[in-house]
Design a protein around this motif. Structure first.
Motif, PDB file in Angstrom:
ATOM      1  N   VAL B 258       0.963  -1.075  -0.060  1.00  0.00           N
ATOM      2  CA  VAL B 258       0.014  -0.235   0.023  1.00  0.00           C
ATOM      3  C   VAL B 258       1.013   1.265   0.048  1.00  0.00           C
ATOM      4  CG1 VAL B 258      -1.770   1.132   1.247  1.00  0.00           C
ATOM      5  CG2 VAL B 258      -1.690  -1.200   1.347  1.00  0.00           C
ATOM      6  N   VAL B 259       0.521   2.128  -1.046  1.00  0.00           N
ATOM      7  CA  VAL B 259       1.550   3.443  -0.994  1.00  0.00           C
ATOM      8  C   VAL B 259       0.482   4.601  -1.016  1.00  0.00           C
ATOM      9  CG1 VAL B 259       3.202   4.638  -2.612  1.00  0.00           C
ATOM     10  CG2 VAL B 259       3.107   2.228  -2.706  1.00  0.00           C
ATOM     11  N   GLU B 260       0.995   5.249  -0.109  1.00  0.00           N
ATOM     12  CA  GLU B 260       0.129   6.658  -0.038  1.00  0.00           C
ATOM     13  C   GLU B 260       1.061   7.866  -0.437  1.00  0.00           C
ATOM     14  OE1 GLU B 260      -1.372   7.143   4.214  1.00  0.00           O
ATOM     15  OE2 GLU B 260      -2.504   5.282   3.983  1.00  0.00           O
ATOM     16  N   GLY B 261       0.368   8.691  -0.960  1.00  0.00           N
ATOM     17  CA  GLY B 261       1.202   9.787  -1.564  1.00  0.00           C
ATOM     18  C   GLY B 261       0.180  11.076  -2.166  1.00  0.00           C
ATOM     19  N   GLY B 262       1.030  11.904  -2.871  1.00  0.00           N
ATOM     20  CA  GLY B 262       0.224  12.926  -3.474  1.00  0.00           C
ATOM     21  C   GLY B 262      -0.244  12.302  -4.886  1.00  0.00           C
ATOM     22  N   GLU B 263      -0.613  13.363  -5.794  1.00  0.00           N
ATOM     23  CA  GLU B 263      -1.303  13.350  -7.080  1.00  0.00           C
ATOM     24  C   GLU B 263      -0.408  12.271  -7.998  1.00  0.00           C
ATOM     25  OE1 GLU B 263      -4.300  14.065  -8.168  1.00  0.00           O
ATOM     26  OE2 GLU B 263      -4.884  15.115  -6.375  1.00  0.00           O
ATOM     27  N   GLY B 264       1.037  12.844  -7.747  1.00  0.00           N
ATOM     28  CA  GLY B 264       1.953  12.094  -8.824  1.00  0.00           C
ATOM     29  C   GLY B 264       2.414  10.663  -8.276  1.00  0.00           C
ATOM     30  N   ALA B 265       1.906  10.142  -7.170  1.00  0.00           N
ATOM     31  CA  ALA B 265       2.367   9.103  -6.722  1.00  0.00           C
ATOM     32  C   ALA B 265       2.140   7.988  -7.604  1.00  0.00           C
ATOM     33  CB  ALA B 265       2.030   8.674  -5.084  1.00  0.00           C
ATOM     34  N   PRO B 266       1.075   7.312  -7.996  1.00  0.00           N
ATOM     35  CA  PRO B 266       0.565   6.433  -8.688  1.00  0.00           C
ATOM     36  C   PRO B 266       1.581   6.189  -9.901  1.00  0.00           C
ATOM     37  CG  PRO B 266      -1.264   7.413  -8.273  1.00  0.00           C
ATOM     38  CD  PRO B 266      -0.267   8.374  -7.763  1.00  0.00           C
ATOM     39  N   THR B 267       1.767   7.286 -10.870  1.00  0.00           N
ATOM     40  CA  THR B 267       2.629   7.220 -11.996  1.00  0.00           C
ATOM     41  C   THR B 267       4.078   6.740 -11.587  1.00  0.00           C
ATOM     42  OG1 THR B 267       1.437   9.308 -12.467  1.00  0.00           O
ATOM     43  CG2 THR B 267       2.839   8.517 -14.207  1.00  0.00           C
ATOM     44  N   ALA B 268       4.546   7.451 -10.629  1.00  0.00           N
ATOM     45  CA  ALA B 268       5.717   7.329  -9.862  1.00  0.00           C
ATOM     46  C   ALA B 268       5.996   5.695  -9.486  1.00  0.00           C
ATOM     47  CB  ALA B 268       6.407   8.151  -8.667  1.00  0.00           C
ATOM     48  N   VAL B 269       5.244   5.272  -9.070  1.00  0.00           N
ATOM     49  CA  VAL B 269       5.160   3.779  -8.519  1.00  0.00           C
ATOM     50  C   VAL B 269       5.137   3.118  -9.846  1.00  0.00           C
ATOM     51  CG1 VAL B 269       3.997   2.224  -7.176  1.00  0.00           C
ATOM     52  CG2 VAL B 269       4.165   4.299  -6.020  1.00  0.00           C
ATOM     53  N   LEU B 270       4.209   3.202 -10.564  1.00  0.00           N
ATOM     54  CA  LEU B 270       4.164   2.391 -11.900  1.00  0.00           C
ATOM     55  C   LEU B 270       5.401   2.235 -12.651  1.00  0.00           C
ATOM     56  CD1 LEU B 270       0.526   2.772 -12.803  1.00  0.00           C
ATOM     57  CD2 LEU B 270       1.497   1.041 -11.353  1.00  0.00           C
ATOM     58  N   GLY B 271       6.093   3.638 -12.722  1.00  0.00           N
ATOM     59  CA  GLY B 271       7.403   3.741 -13.435  1.00  0.00           C
ATOM     60  C   GLY B 271       8.291   2.727 -12.988  1.00  0.00           C
ATOM     61  N   ALA B 272       8.308   2.824 -11.579  1.00  0.00           N
ATOM     62  CA  ALA B 272       9.543   2.222 -10.838  1.00  0.00           C
ATOM     63  C   ALA B 272       9.327   0.604 -10.941  1.00  0.00           C
ATOM     64  CB  ALA B 272       9.460   2.653  -9.201  1.00  0.00           C
ATOM     65  N   LEU B 273       8.107   0.100 -10.767  1.00  0.00           N
ATOM     66  CA  LEU B 273       7.788  -1.243 -10.838  1.00  0.00           C
ATOM     67  C   LEU B 273       8.118  -1.635 -12.196  1.00  0.00           C
ATOM     68  CD1 LEU B 273       4.244  -1.546  -9.013  1.00  0.00           C
ATOM     69  CD2 LEU B 273       6.757  -2.181  -8.106  1.00  0.00           C
ATOM     70  N   THR B 274       7.724  -0.849 -13.446  1.00  0.00           N
ATOM     71  CA  THR B 274       8.052  -1.178 -14.724  1.00  0.00           C
ATOM     72  C   THR B 274       9.494  -1.506 -14.942  1.00  0.00           C
ATOM     73  OG1 THR B 274       6.209   0.081 -15.431  1.00  0.00           O
ATOM     74  CG2 THR B 274       7.471  -0.678 -16.978  1.00  0.00           C
ATOM     75  N   SER B 275      10.281  -0.487 -14.500  1.00  0.00           N
ATOM     76  CA  SER B 275      11.766  -0.495 -14.583  1.00  0.00           C
ATOM     77  C   SER B 275      12.343  -1.533 -13.897  1.00  0.00           C
ATOM     78  CB  SER B 275      12.440   0.718 -14.495  1.00  0.00           C
ATOM     79  OG  SER B 275      11.742   1.540 -13.306  1.00  0.00           O
ATOM     80  N   ALA B 276      11.918  -2.269 -12.817  1.00  0.00           N
ATOM     81  CA  ALA B 276      12.109  -3.458 -11.959  1.00  0.00           C
ATOM     82  C   ALA B 276      11.659  -4.725 -12.539  1.00  0.00           C
ATOM     83  CB  ALA B 276      11.756  -3.035 -10.385  1.00  0.00           C
ATOM     84  N   GLY B 277      10.880  -4.687 -13.588  1.00  0.00           N
ATOM     85  CA  GLY B 277      10.426  -5.881 -14.009  1.00  0.00           C
ATOM     86  C   GLY B 277       9.338  -6.411 -13.342  1.00  0.00           C
ATOM     87  N   VAL B 278       8.567  -5.674 -12.426  1.00  0.00           N
ATOM     88  CA  VAL B 278       7.553  -6.382 -11.428  1.00  0.00           C
ATOM     89  C   VAL B 278       6.037  -5.750 -12.104  1.00  0.00           C
ATOM     90  CG1 VAL B 278       6.478  -6.325  -9.142  1.00  0.00           C
ATOM     91  CG2 VAL B 278       9.076  -6.267  -9.409  1.00  0.00           C
TER      92      VAL B 278
END
Lengths: 254, 311
Positions: B258-278
């Protein structure tokens, strides 16, 4: 914004009428203030020896003196049991505090209670005098004026005692305990166990320095048609003023 | 809306060495419902009691429609209606007697019969206060606060002890009274109530205002405006996610992250997951609620400089 003050006649009369209805819903208080004193007079008046004129009582009979005593019993019950319990309860339940948020000062509730209890005492006076008169032939006071003055002073002073109890105690429970503690000495000094005039030397001197002891002397003088001693009058009134000041100083609305 | 209905400036109130209200300022426009939210002991009740004139602050200034409730209590009591927390009435007073008594206090009262009806008290008019249920006592208390047609109504823990239906009824009454132009100060710790009723909310904690705004602003401005949760296809290290831009908090909840954050959090999380191949299975992106905004503002009161809170 309106400039009408809050204490309009209709406000005052609604407060008094409401508190009167609530008072009428307390059968316990009504019994002890109104009915028990004449009942006590009725029972004690049945003692045969209480019907002889006593030279020590200025020629009054014990039953005559006792009529004033049961009146003071009614006053004491109203002043130190009934009224403090009501006022302390209002304070404890936050009713006085709640009223402070309205245009009506909570003092109006206290004044209504004082007025109602004074009215109850007046009713007790009429009842006790009437029962004494009808059942035992107790004479009307020889000086009605001085008898009335004595009653008013005694009422004011006992009410001040009740006010002090309400002011020094923070909770209803403590108020009730204090009521018990002051009640028995008060009715003793009013002559419930022994007429004040019949008390022996030192005891008599001490008792006539108390509010109700002095009042008992005043009422007995007035009963005989005499002008009461100024000392007795000042003792009763002095206690009243002193205690009223103490209670005003110590009273808390919350 | 020229002058505010309620102005509180730098209110401070201490009891002995306890600071109940440290420094509270806010303004409420006429005809608004202003929610005051905060944990127990935050200073909410002391604040509204100071507005009502029941308490006088050590310093600061309060005005209600220009009236100083600390010095001009008479005028204040005619424009403020107060429902206090946990006050009672005379145990043997009937509902009708109480309503009539309170009606007699005011120059231009609301018809009490109407209030009784709105608050579902008509069938209890002859019952003694002491015999009423907690919810019925509460409803009567609300009626008494409103019977004087106050310009400002202070309602402290309005719906305590009410069942859900009674709560809805009381809420709709509050809205109607607001629509008539009455300003309402609503003290509550019920998030749902604050959200439903308030035009603006102040979150108070430890005697200070931590945030003020509309419910939407508070949620949007909080560090947990969005909540992203997912089940990662492979175990992941939470530390780099926590360091992403706009992410305020990361935790695992069973299999889910579970990740809480501001408006930009979802994009940032998805980007990080994609680059990690998860792959994020069962991905959910939710708006933060007033709850999360409230918790993020009051949980770490020590770590936050209150000036950082959105004002």
């Amino acid at each position: 914004m309106s400039t009408v003050t809050a204490s309009t006649p209709s406000t005052t009369s609604t407060v008094v009428r409401t508190e009167a209805r609530l008072f009428a819903r307390e059968p316990g208080s009504l019994f002890w203030i109104l009915l028990f004193p004449p009942l006590l007079l009725g029972i004690l008046g049945a003692v045969p020896g209480f019907h002889q004129a006593e030279p020590g009582l200025g020629g009054l009979r014990v039953v005559d003196v006792y009529t004033s005593t049961v009146i003071m019993f009614a006053m004491t019950t109203a002043a130190v049991f009934s009224m403090p319990a009501v006022v302390a309860g209002y304070r404890e339940r936050g009713i006085l505090r709640r009223l402070r948020t309205t245009p009506v000062h909570p003092a109006s509730l206290l004044l209504a209670q004082v007025g109602l209890h004074a009215a109850a005492v007046l009713a007790a006076v009429v009842l006790a005098l009437t029962v004494g008169r009808v059942v035992y032939g107790v004479p009307w006071p020889g000086s009605v004026l001085w008898y009335a003055v004595g009653l008013v002073l005694a009422t004011a002073t006992t009410f001040s005692i009740g006010a002090v109890l309400t002011s020094v105690a923070r909770t209803t429970r403590v108020v009730q305990t204090l009521s018990m503690i002051v009640f028995f000495p008060m009715i003793f000094t009013a002559g419930v166990y022994l007429p004040v005039q019949a008390m022996p030397g030192v005891l008599h001197d001490i008792v006539v320095a108390t509010p109700l002891g002095a009042a008992a002397e005043m009422l007995s003088d007035a009963m005989l048609g005499r002008t009461p001693d100024l000392v007795d009058l000042l003792v009763t009134a002095g206690w009243g003023v002193l205690l009223a000041l103490v209670s005003v100083k110590l009273f808390r609305w919350e | 809306m020229d002058i505010p209905a309620v102005q509180v400036e730098n209110l401070r109130k201490t009891y002995g060495t306890t600071v109940a209200v440290d420094d509270v300022s806010f303004e409420v426009a006429q005809g608004q419902v202003f929610g005051i939210l905060g944990p127990n002991g935050a200073g909410k009740t002391t604040t509204v009691e100071s507005v009502s004139g029941l308490r006088v602050g050590d310093s600061g200034r309060v005005r209600v429609h220009g009236v100083d409730p600390w010095t001009d209590r008479g005028a204040a009591t005619r424009i403020i209606g107060v429902q206090l927390q946990q006050t009672q009435l005379q145990p043997k007073i009937t509902v009708e007697e109480a309503l009539r008594l309170w009606t007699s206090f005011y120059d231009d009262p609301r018809p009490w019969g109407e209030l009784a009806e709105r608050l579902d008290l008509t069938t209890h008019l002859r019952r003694h206060f002491g015999d009423l249920s907690g919810g019925q006592q509460q409803r009567l208390s609300v009626a008494l606060a409103l019977v004087g047609r106050p310009r400002v109504a202070v309602l402290d823990e309005l719906s305590t002890g009410l069942d859900p239906r009674a709560r809805r009824d009381v809420w709709s009454l509050v809205r109607d009274i607001r629509d008539e132009g009455t300003t309402i100060l609503l003290v509550t710790h019920a998030m749902e109530e604050a959200h439903e009723l308030s035009d603006r909310i102040a979150i108070i904690d430890r005697g200070r205002v931590r945030a003020i705004g509309s419910p939407a602003e508070l949620i949007g401005g909080a560090s947990s405006a969005t909540v992203v949760s997912f089940v990662p296809s492979a175990p992941i290290d939470l530390v780099p996610i926590r360091e992403l831009a706009d992410v305020s908090q990361v935790r695992s909840d069973g299999d889910r992250v579970v990740v809480e954050g501001g408006e930009g959090a979802p994009t940032a999380v998805l980007g990080a997951l994609t680059s990690a191949g998860v792959v994020p299975h069962g991905l959910r992106v939710l708006d933060g609620t007033l709850d999360t905004a409230y918790l993020s503002l009051t949980d770490h009161a020590d770590d936050h400089d209150p000036e950082e809170a959105p004002a």
